[in-house]
Write an enzyme that holds these catalytic residues in place. Sequence first.
Site, short mmCIF file in Angstrom:
data_model
loop_
_atom_site.label_atom_id
_atom_site.label_comp_id
_atom_site.label_asym_id
_atom_site.label_seq_id
_atom_site.Cartn_x
_atom_site.Cartn_y
_atom_site.Cartn_z
N GLY A 23 -10.40 -111.13 -49.69
CA GLY A 23 -9.02 -110.87 -50.05
C GLY A 23 -8.06 -111.28 -48.94
O GLY A 23 -7.00 -111.86 -49.19
N ARG A 27 -9.35 -112.82 -42.63
CA ARG A 27 -10.81 -112.78 -42.73
C ARG A 27 -11.35 -114.16 -43.14
O ARG A 27 -12.39 -114.60 -42.66
CB ARG A 27 -11.27 -111.70 -43.70
N ARG A 46 2.16 -119.56 -48.46
CA ARG A 46 2.22 -118.09 -48.42
C ARG A 46 1.15 -117.49 -47.49
O ARG A 46 0.71 -116.34 -47.68
CB ARG A 46 2.04 -117.47 -49.81
N ARG A 90 -16.51 -113.68 -54.77
CA ARG A 90 -15.57 -112.81 -54.04
C ARG A 90 -16.38 -111.96 -53.07
O ARG A 90 -17.44 -111.42 -53.44
CB ARG A 90 -14.81 -111.92 -55.04
N SER A 93 -13.73 -105.61 -50.32
CA SER A 93 -14.01 -104.23 -49.93
C SER A 93 -13.76 -103.33 -51.13
O SER A 93 -13.10 -103.72 -52.10
CB SER A 93 -13.15 -103.82 -48.75
N ASP A 208 -14.22 -97.37 -47.67
CA ASP A 208 -13.80 -95.97 -47.66
C ASP A 208 -14.49 -95.23 -48.79
O ASP A 208 -15.04 -95.86 -49.69
CB ASP A 208 -12.27 -95.86 -47.79
N ARG A 221 -12.87 -103.41 -40.63
CA ARG A 221 -13.05 -104.12 -41.90
C ARG A 221 -13.09 -105.62 -41.67
O ARG A 221 -13.87 -106.33 -42.27
CB ARG A 221 -11.89 -103.79 -42.85
N1 HPA Z 1 -8.99 -98.27 -53.99
C1 HPA Z 1 -8.78 -99.49 -54.47
N2 HPA Z 1 -9.22 -100.58 -53.89
C2 HPA Z 1 -9.92 -100.46 -52.76
C3 HPA Z 1 -10.17 -99.20 -52.20
C4 HPA Z 1 -9.71 -98.05 -52.85
O1 HPA Z 1 -9.91 -96.91 -52.41
N3 HPA Z 1 -10.87 -99.41 -51.06
C5 HPA Z 1 -11.02 -100.74 -50.94
N4 HPA Z 1 -10.46 -101.38 -51.96
#
Ligand code: HPA
Length: 236
Positions: A23, A27, A46, A90, A93, A208, A221
């Site tokens: 994303g 990275r 962008r 993809r 995270s 998370d 991350r």
């Molecule tokens: N919510 C949505 N997208 C995410 C999250 C989350 O807690 N963590 C990483 N991508």
Amino acid sequence: MIPTPHIEASDKDEFAKIVIMPGDPLRAKLIAETYLKNARLVNSVRNMLGYIGTYKGKKLTIMAHGMGMPSAGIYTAELFNYYDVDNIIRIGSCGAYVPEVKVYDVLLVTESYCESDYIEIVTGEKTRTIKPDLSLTEHIAMIAKKLNLPISKAKVHCTDVFYRKNFDDYLSIREQHGCKAVEMETAAIFANAKAYGKKAACLLTVSDSLVTKEVTTSQERQNSFTNMIEIALASV
Ligand code: HPA
């Protein structure tokens, strides 16, 4: 129609047939500079950085897709449609919805439940769930096994809303749809792949947990998703 409104490369050869997409643009830069031979910037519109180079002798593109379905949907549609890209992996995270899924675990997405009409708008099919390409996904699973790197297969929730009014919504989504984690891009990418007759798959690192409220920092991350990146690269 190249260059496109969002990608400045004026030749299809500036992109490989397979594109690995985090994303985050920084990275993408880090992965390209670390793993690609002769990495060359092919997009900075962008700041959605994209690089071409070779990995173990094979042409490979690393390009970011940004946050959320609208952003990921734009870049993946243009890559599939105008730059003749055939495969997108993809590497993102996600947040864990179940206690068994721990921060830094690597998940391989088997299905995505989408809260919006994105899939229907793109594919015309009245559905809220979509799967990645099975052959590409199984190939990635096989590579992870070969590398002896643990992954878990998971259905995920693809949401448009990071900051919800009701934090506990995730409990009912988990229960009703069997989602083990949440992220924000898979449904758009898988829907585009389906609409354009291409392949897409997704690996996620857990950043998370909504269950334990454990979080990782942005620095962590950016730097510590090595296992996931190596599985994706070895799948090329
Ligand atoms: N919510 C949505 N997208 C995410 C999250 C989350 O807690 N963590 C990483 N991508």
